[in-house]
Design a protein around this motif. Sequence first.
Motif, mmCIF file in Angstrom:
data_model
loop_
_atom_site.group_PDB
_atom_site.id
_atom_site.type_symbol
_atom_site.label_atom_id
_atom_site.label_comp_id
_atom_site.label_asym_id
_atom_site.label_seq_id
_atom_site.Cartn_x
_atom_site.Cartn_y
_atom_site.Cartn_z
ATOM 1 N N GLN A 290 0.828 -1.207 0.000
ATOM 2 C CA GLN A 290 0.000 0.000 0.000
ATOM 3 C C GLN A 290 0.863 1.258 0.000
ATOM 4 O OE1 GLN A 290 -1.940 -3.358 1.068
ATOM 5 N NE2 GLN A 290 -0.594 -2.462 2.591
ATOM 6 N N ASN A 291 0.350 2.296 -0.644
ATOM 7 C CA ASN A 291 0.970 3.621 -0.653
ATOM 8 C C ASN A 291 -0.093 4.694 -0.826
ATOM 9 O OD1 ASN A 291 3.247 1.795 -2.001
ATOM 10 N ND2 ASN A 291 4.274 3.624 -1.192
ATOM 11 N N PRO A 292 0.046 5.839 -0.158
ATOM 12 C CA PRO A 292 -0.786 6.997 -0.524
ATOM 13 C C PRO A 292 -0.304 7.564 -1.862
ATOM 14 C CG PRO A 292 0.734 7.567 1.251
ATOM 15 C CD PRO A 292 0.882 6.090 1.016
ATOM 16 N N ILE A 293 -1.226 8.175 -2.601
ATOM 17 C CA ILE A 293 -0.910 8.732 -3.914
ATOM 18 C C ILE A 293 -0.721 10.248 -3.795
ATOM 19 C CG2 ILE A 293 -1.712 9.035 -6.291
ATOM 20 C CD1 ILE A 293 -3.331 6.502 -6.018
ATOM 21 N N HIS A 294 0.313 10.757 -4.456
ATOM 22 C CA HIS A 294 0.591 12.189 -4.481
ATOM 23 C C HIS A 294 0.329 12.731 -5.888
ATOM 24 C CE1 HIS A 294 2.710 12.255 -0.544
ATOM 25 N NE2 HIS A 294 2.973 10.994 -0.865
ATOM 26 N N PHE A 295 -0.183 13.964 -5.943
ATOM 27 C CA PHE A 295 -0.435 14.618 -7.219
ATOM 28 C C PHE A 295 0.375 15.912 -7.289
ATOM 29 C CE2 PHE A 295 -4.204 12.091 -6.339
ATOM 30 C CZ PHE A 295 -4.384 11.422 -7.545
ATOM 31 N N GLU A 296 0.817 16.233 -8.479
ATOM 32 C CA GLU A 296 1.584 17.455 -8.714
ATOM 33 C C GLU A 296 1.121 18.080 -10.025
ATOM 34 O OE1 GLU A 296 6.167 18.768 -9.838
ATOM 35 O OE2 GLU A 296 5.794 16.820 -8.897
ATOM 36 N N LYS A 297 0.875 19.368 -10.006
ATOM 37 C CA LYS A 297 0.465 20.073 -11.214
ATOM 38 C C LYS A 297 1.693 20.388 -12.059
ATOM 39 C CE LYS A 297 -1.898 24.256 -12.829
ATOM 40 N NZ LYS A 297 -2.557 25.522 -12.429
ATOM 41 N N LEU A 298 1.657 19.987 -13.334
ATOM 42 C CA LEU A 298 2.751 20.261 -14.249
ATOM 43 C C LEU A 298 2.448 21.455 -15.147
ATOM 44 C CD1 LEU A 298 3.700 16.638 -15.392
ATOM 45 C CD2 LEU A 298 4.744 18.016 -13.582
ATOM 46 N N SER A 299 1.197 21.635 -15.505
ATOM 47 C CA SER A 299 0.774 22.755 -16.340
ATOM 48 C C SER A 299 -0.724 22.927 -16.165
ATOM 49 C CB SER A 299 1.123 22.482 -17.819
ATOM 50 O OG SER A 299 0.268 21.482 -18.353
ATOM 51 N N ASP A 300 -1.309 23.811 -16.931
ATOM 52 C CA ASP A 300 -2.747 24.037 -16.832
ATOM 53 C C ASP A 300 -3.566 22.834 -17.291
ATOM 54 O OD1 ASP A 300 -2.342 26.548 -15.833
ATOM 55 O OD2 ASP A 300 -2.557 27.562 -17.770
ATOM 56 N N THR A 301 -2.932 21.899 -17.965
ATOM 57 C CA THR A 301 -3.653 20.728 -18.484
ATOM 58 C C THR A 301 -3.022 19.406 -18.078
ATOM 59 O OG1 THR A 301 -2.379 20.813 -20.536
ATOM 60 C CG2 THR A 301 -4.486 21.987 -20.506
ATOM 61 N N GLU A 302 -1.933 19.441 -17.322
ATOM 62 C CA GLU A 302 -1.209 18.209 -17.024
ATOM 63 C C GLU A 302 -0.950 18.056 -15.535
ATOM 64 O OE1 GLU A 302 1.743 17.693 -20.774
ATOM 65 O OE2 GLU A 302 2.093 19.423 -19.475
ATOM 66 N N PHE A 303 -0.922 16.813 -15.084
ATOM 67 C CA PHE A 303 -0.568 16.534 -13.702
ATOM 68 C C PHE A 303 0.330 15.309 -13.641
ATOM 69 C CE2 PHE A 303 -3.139 12.724 -12.959
ATOM 70 C CZ PHE A 303 -4.127 12.822 -13.914
ATOM 71 N N LYS A 304 0.985 15.160 -12.528
ATOM 72 C CA LYS A 304 1.839 14.003 -12.273
ATOM 73 C C LYS A 304 1.277 13.253 -11.074
ATOM 74 C CE LYS A 304 6.591 12.695 -11.036
ATOM 75 N NZ LYS A 304 7.974 13.199 -10.776
ATOM 76 N N ALA A 305 1.337 11.921 -11.106
ATOM 77 C CA ALA A 305 0.878 11.077 -9.999
ATOM 78 C C ALA A 305 2.024 10.172 -9.581
ATOM 79 C CB ALA A 305 -0.336 10.251 -10.407
ATOM 80 N N SER A 306 2.246 10.050 -8.278
ATOM 81 C CA SER A 306 3.376 9.238 -7.817
ATOM 82 C C SER A 306 3.106 8.666 -6.441
ATOM 83 C CB SER A 306 4.662 10.080 -7.786
ATOM 84 O OG SER A 306 4.530 11.152 -6.861
ATOM 85 N N ILE A 307 3.858 7.639 -6.113
ATOM 86 C CA ILE A 307 3.903 7.079 -4.767
ATOM 87 C C ILE A 307 5.353 7.133 -4.306
ATOM 88 C CG2 ILE A 307 1.887 5.590 -5.041
ATOM 89 C CD1 ILE A 307 3.733 3.268 -5.671
ATOM 90 N N LYS A 308 5.570 7.196 -3.006
ATOM 91 C CA LYS A 308 6.921 7.307 -2.467
ATOM 92 C C LYS A 308 7.346 5.993 -1.831
ATOM 93 C CE LYS A 308 6.735 12.276 -1.511
ATOM 94 N NZ LYS A 308 6.930 13.327 -0.477
#
Length: 594
Positions: free
Chosen positions: A351-369
């Motif tokens: 299991q991992n929590p999911i992190h989101f990051e805004k890359l631009s007005d139309t794009e995002f990044k999703a990651s786990i640590k």
Amino acid sequence: TRYLITGAFIFGAFLHWGSILKRFIILGAGANDNNDNIGSTTSTSSYSNAPHNKLHQKGTSIQLPYTEADGKKVSLTTERAAIPRVRTKEEKDEIIPIDPDEVAVTKDSVVASSFQNSSPLEDMKCSFRKYKPHRYYDVQDLSLDFLSEAEYIRGMLPFVINPSSRDSSMPKKLCTDTSQWENVLPNHRPFSDGQNPSFISLKRYPYGKQEGKPRIKISTIEPLAEIYSENSLENLYLGLLLFGDSQCRWNMTAEELEFNKFSPLQKAPSKRSLVMVLNDKLDPIGRAVLELEHDATWGEKKKFGVIKKKDGSGYETSIVELDDARLFFHNGRLHVLYRNGPAFGYEKQVQNPIHFEKLSDTEFKASIKASETFSICCGRNIAFISEIPNRNVDDGTGKLHALTWVDPVTTEEVQYPDISDLNGSDTERRRLTMKKRSSIHGTNGYLVPLHSTNELLGMAHFHRPEHRQQSDFARHGHHYTHALFTLEPTNSSTEETKQMDSFKLKRLSNEFVFLSLSSSNENVADIIQFASGLDLVGSDLDGQLMVSYGINDCEAAVVFLDMEKINELLLPVEDGQEVQHLMRKLNRVDDNMN
């Protein structure tokens, strides 16, 4: 004469090398040099809402697992030009998926697939596929012994839960562009349309209640709120769609593949999990590859160390395979649960929590640590309980309940690790080797609270026969059926009972399947249907149950079912009864009763 001889020699050499070049092009058609199973570097994936849904690539990330080449580890670097492309025989086999002796490819299609990154036609991407007859499951056909002699819940024949006569419950296929990692042949379907979907509503209060703590804290998905607006999130859905070793082409000849316009690839061009955002019509409006950030050691059987960026700005990320990935909620955050056999073993769920990051007005990044990874063992498709209806609303104490087995119902309290000091913790769960149980398995990853009845709703499945041996039908299990069940919290007095039976089976439906939309038969399903996503949109009395499920390890669909119908299907279970007590051979007289 000398000129003629020289000219003939040059012409012969041209034909010779031309044939080799043609074979190379054929082998390369549909293959992708960015192979996720070798130690190469590829660009971080993101999705744009710009015209034509153009896919963009930004930054770089390291691919795992590491690769042994000639007894030496291939060095990893973020500089693409510096990456050695030494491959073992197995790797070479994997990136040469087309056999020119089996698949007839015209000259025009070779040229087209070699020089343009073709994507399939819209109807190829978004229509349900047609399969060979033996890959459909007619629930009234008992000609196979493993079906006619099997036990079923209450001895009743499975039924189709969403017949075509009810238009409101027709499934919709989830489709997306795969051209970023696969060169799809013109007018052909991709290698896979996505498997094992797990989708949820982004409503903060999805169960029709506007009080208490929200299921998702807006701060944990703020990048998505900035892109789509906070108000719009109320009508959007988010989920996971997996791409990997599909069974689209299972037991099909080269001629059948070409006739049905299936991909001729023999192995997956990539293994990845997409985080997708859908609008209210279930059309994709955003996506990102779910990546692993290497800020700590990750894995137990096979460990991967910390990988810092060269400029010191943080840690590298990579695409890793997440098998049977599903979503669940806890402490106002969205989490992913999954398996990765090579790294953690095949009995561990991670299991991992999911992190989101805004890359631009139309794009995002999703990651786990990697530093926020925790695993539990052992059960069968373990699901989590975070919100107990009418008792607390994810009270933030850091505690979870894990449903490790559906039969007999086995739940245990899990201390949610301190994320700030986690570093890959592991919680051992007891094994149920001595208890009698049926062959029912858990399916979805999060039990949905039903506040009107003080229950928790889940979905489980059977496959027949029970073993997972390879057959003409499938690589593993086949002839799947599903059953809905509810658990009721109990107030046990003894410490042993509290740990073993903090929840009990309250209601259980008979077995059902989902209608196959690629067949004209009203009683036919697909032989592999895996409902990995479950969510409630609206009240548990008159809302809708959102079910996302995979088809033949090849496609994904979503269907909405009225809760009024669901409550009719859920039949009461006597106190002390488990699923195993309700399993019987078919009642031939009442086969057609549901």
